[in-house]
Design an enzyme around this catalytic site. Structure first.
Site, PDB file in Angstrom:
ATOM      1  N   ALA A   1       0.850  -1.196   0.000  1.00  3.51           N
ATOM      2  CA  ALA A   1       0.000   0.000   0.000  1.00  3.51           C
ATOM      3  C   ALA A   1       0.876   1.233   0.000  1.00  3.51           C
ATOM      4  O   ALA A   1       2.034   1.206   0.433  1.00  3.51           O
ATOM      5  CB  ALA A   1      -0.931   0.005   1.215  1.00  3.51           C
ATOM      6  N   ASP A   2       0.317   2.314  -0.483  1.00  6.29           N
ATOM      7  CA  ASP A   2       0.998   3.596  -0.432  1.00  6.29           C
ATOM      8  C   ASP A   2      -0.053   4.675  -0.207  1.00  6.29           C
ATOM      9  O   ASP A   2      -1.135   4.624  -0.809  1.00  6.29           O
ATOM     10  CB  ASP A   2       1.770   3.874  -1.720  1.00  6.29           C
ATOM     11  CG  ASP A   2       2.743   5.033  -1.565  1.00  6.29           C
ATOM     12  OD1 ASP A   2       3.640   4.942  -0.718  1.00  6.29           O
ATOM     13  OD2 ASP A   2       2.594   6.041  -2.285  1.00  6.29           O
TER      14      ASP A   2
END
Length: 278
Positions: free
Chosen positions: A134-135
């Protein structure tokens, strides 16, 4: 059709409500009622759904060193090992724009960690059955992407700007990879999503409160410089959308991506392709 109810094995069946209450920290009293005792709190039981049951005991990797993301995933009951990507996050924000930038960054992390895991796999260590990356980015009203604060002065200026412009967007890209059992290229299923939450800062927040918050150092490792789940909530008036998306991982969306990647092997697409060929 028989009306007989098939009961689960006692070892896997959910406990009765009285028993569950006891395990959550409630003790039976002399008259049979339940009394709360917080010292025995154990937490809820894990979700009993096919995709999670299939993954229990398997090797699952979280391609992020964020303790907040691991904590968000905890209710799924999977034993995630943490392997952050070492690849530099040097994609062009200007060329890609916020949505493509955050998605491509998360995709890069996921593939990097998966490939590294395959290279390092040994007989005693199985290949991963699931990789999640995830970012999260903060996007101002002008479209500027905010990173983590670089200094105390930068941190203060960042939070004052977010307060003065009233609202901003938080975008989190989630990428889920699950290997395929067949040999169909590229050898894995890849599911992605970019979620957006709008955050409104309280315009009445004083400079003194912002400076005091910065001195706590809670927000130094967070894009935008604040943590909604902690003291940073003092700066926020309201949000529109998912709160765990702001923290760093939208759990409901992530579970949906896991189900697609693990359970949907592409057989329906193969059958559709075979039908077209006939």
């Amino acid at each position: 059709m028989s009306d007989k109810i098939v009961e689960k094995d006692a070892s896997t069946a959910a406990p009765s409500y009285d028993a569950a209450a006891v395990q959550h920290g409630a003790l039976p009293t002399r008259n049979g009622s339940v009394e709360r005792r917080g010292t025995l709190q154990r937490g809820p039981f894990f979700l009993d759904i096919p995709v999670l049951n299939q993954l229990r005991g398997k090797r699952c990797i979280l391609a992020s060193q964020s303790p907040r993301r691991k904590q968000i995933l905890a209710p799924l009951g999977l034993n995630f090992e943490v392997t952050p990507s070492k690849k530099p996050e040097n994609l062009s924000k200007e060329d890609l724009g916020p949505l493509q930038y955050v998605l491509k960054t998360a995709e890069q992390k996921c593939l990097d960690v998966y490939e590294l895991a395959l290279e390092n796999s040994m007989k005693s260590i199985p290949d991963p059955s699931l990789v999640i990356s995830a970012d999260t980015i903060i996007v101002t009203n002008s479209g500027r992407i905010l990173e983590k604060p670089r200094s105390q002065a930068d941190h203060i200026a960042m939070l004052k700007m977010l307060r003065d412009q009233k609202s901003h967007k938080v975008n989190t890209a989630v990428v889920v990879l699950a290997p395929r059992e067949d040999a169909r290229d590229p050898g894995y299923n890849f599911e992605t999503s970019v979620e957006e939450t709008k955050v409104f800062f309280d315009e009445s927040v004083s400079d003194e409160l912002i400076e005091a918050y910065v001195r706590t150092r809670e927000g130094v490792d967070k894009a935008g410089g604040y943590g909604l789940q902690g003291m940073g909530s003092l700066l926020v008036e309201k949000i529109e959308g998912s709160s765990d998306n702001v923290v760093g991982l939208p759990l409901r969306v992530t579970l949906g991506l896991i189900e697609k990647a693990v359970l949907n092997t592409g057989d329906e697409e193969d059958e559709a392709g075979d039908a077209d060929d006939e």
